[in-house]
Design an enzyme around this catalytic site. Structure first.
Site, PDB file in Angstrom:
ATOM      1  N   GLY A 126      29.541  44.482  39.672  1.00 30.43           N
ATOM      2  CA  GLY A 126      30.336  43.486  39.468  1.00 30.43           C
ATOM      3  C   GLY A 126      31.310  43.497  40.903  1.00 30.43           C
ATOM      4  O   GLY A 126      30.772  43.833  42.003  1.00 30.43           O
ATOM      5  N   CYS A 127      32.358  42.864  40.737  1.00 30.76           N
ATOM      6  CA  CYS A 127      33.254  42.778  41.909  1.00 30.76           C
ATOM      7  C   CYS A 127      33.266  43.764  42.744  1.00 30.76           C
ATOM      8  O   CYS A 127      33.887  44.950  42.490  1.00 30.76           O
ATOM      9  CB  CYS A 127      34.718  42.047  41.481  1.00 30.76           C
ATOM     10  SG  CYS A 127      35.982  41.851  42.854  1.00 30.76           S
TER      11      CYS A 127
END
Length: 189
Positions: free
Chosen positions: A10-11
């Site tokens: 993810g981020c």
């Protein structure tokens, strides 16, 4: 021996903060993995979802201090492995989860762990493969959560803290049967 592996969870802000806190991790670089061309390895282009890049962290670690199975345990404890192209409130192809190895020895370990993790789920959406390319993200994205302590992160700060305090050896009670310690006796990968 110093080794490196790439995690897309993810981020990259939260993944970077998480792996920086682990004993045995020597360096963590936020960046873009396995996309189309170097020209598109920048935040604006990657956010279009048309480059194939994943927001990722390249983790350099000392394999005599921390094992690859432990790094993978932390990865799977931090992500949602059942949702493609999304982690927390972040969605798009750049947030697809994945693990990208840099050696055949790592590949063998990653595949064994993936088999165990996938067997426990109805839907397993984490990709894996060799690291084909990695480009460091722009400077504002490096150590982002250190620069912005209140910044958004899809991994809770309490989870980051708990995972960074888990003992680095495989007999940790937090394995909870997910990855039995006898699977990797004597492994230093």
């Amino acid at each position: 021996m110093r080794r490196s592996i790439c995690f897309a969870g993810g981020c990259f802000w939260g993944m970077e903060a998480l792996y920086r806190r682990l004993p045995g991790v020597l360096d963590v670089t936020a960046g873009y993995a396995n996309g189309d061309t170097a020209d598109h390895a920048n935040y604006d282009d990657v956010c279009t979802g048309r480059t194939g890049f994943r927001e990722a962290v390249q983790v350099a670690y000392e394999d005599g201090t921390v094992s690859l199975p432990h790094l993978l345990f932390v990865f799977f404890a931090a992500i949602d492995p059942e949702t493609p192209n999304r982690q927390g409130m972040d969605f798009g192809t750049q947030y697809q989860t994945g693990v990208y190895w840099t050696s055949p020895e790592q590949e063998a370990v990653v595949r064994r762990i993936f088999d165990i993790e996938a067997a426990a789920l109805d839907c397993f959406e984490v990709e894996s493969g060799p690291l084909l390319s990695f480009y460091p993200a722009e400077e504002p994205h490096q150590r982002y959560l250190e620069k912005h302590p209140g910044g958004y992160c899809h991994i809770s700060l309490s989870k980051i803290s708990a995972l960074s305090q888990c003992p680095v050896w495989t007999k940790c009670r937090l394995w909870s049967g997910r990855i039995p310690p006898w699977i990797f006796p004597g492994t230093a990968i």
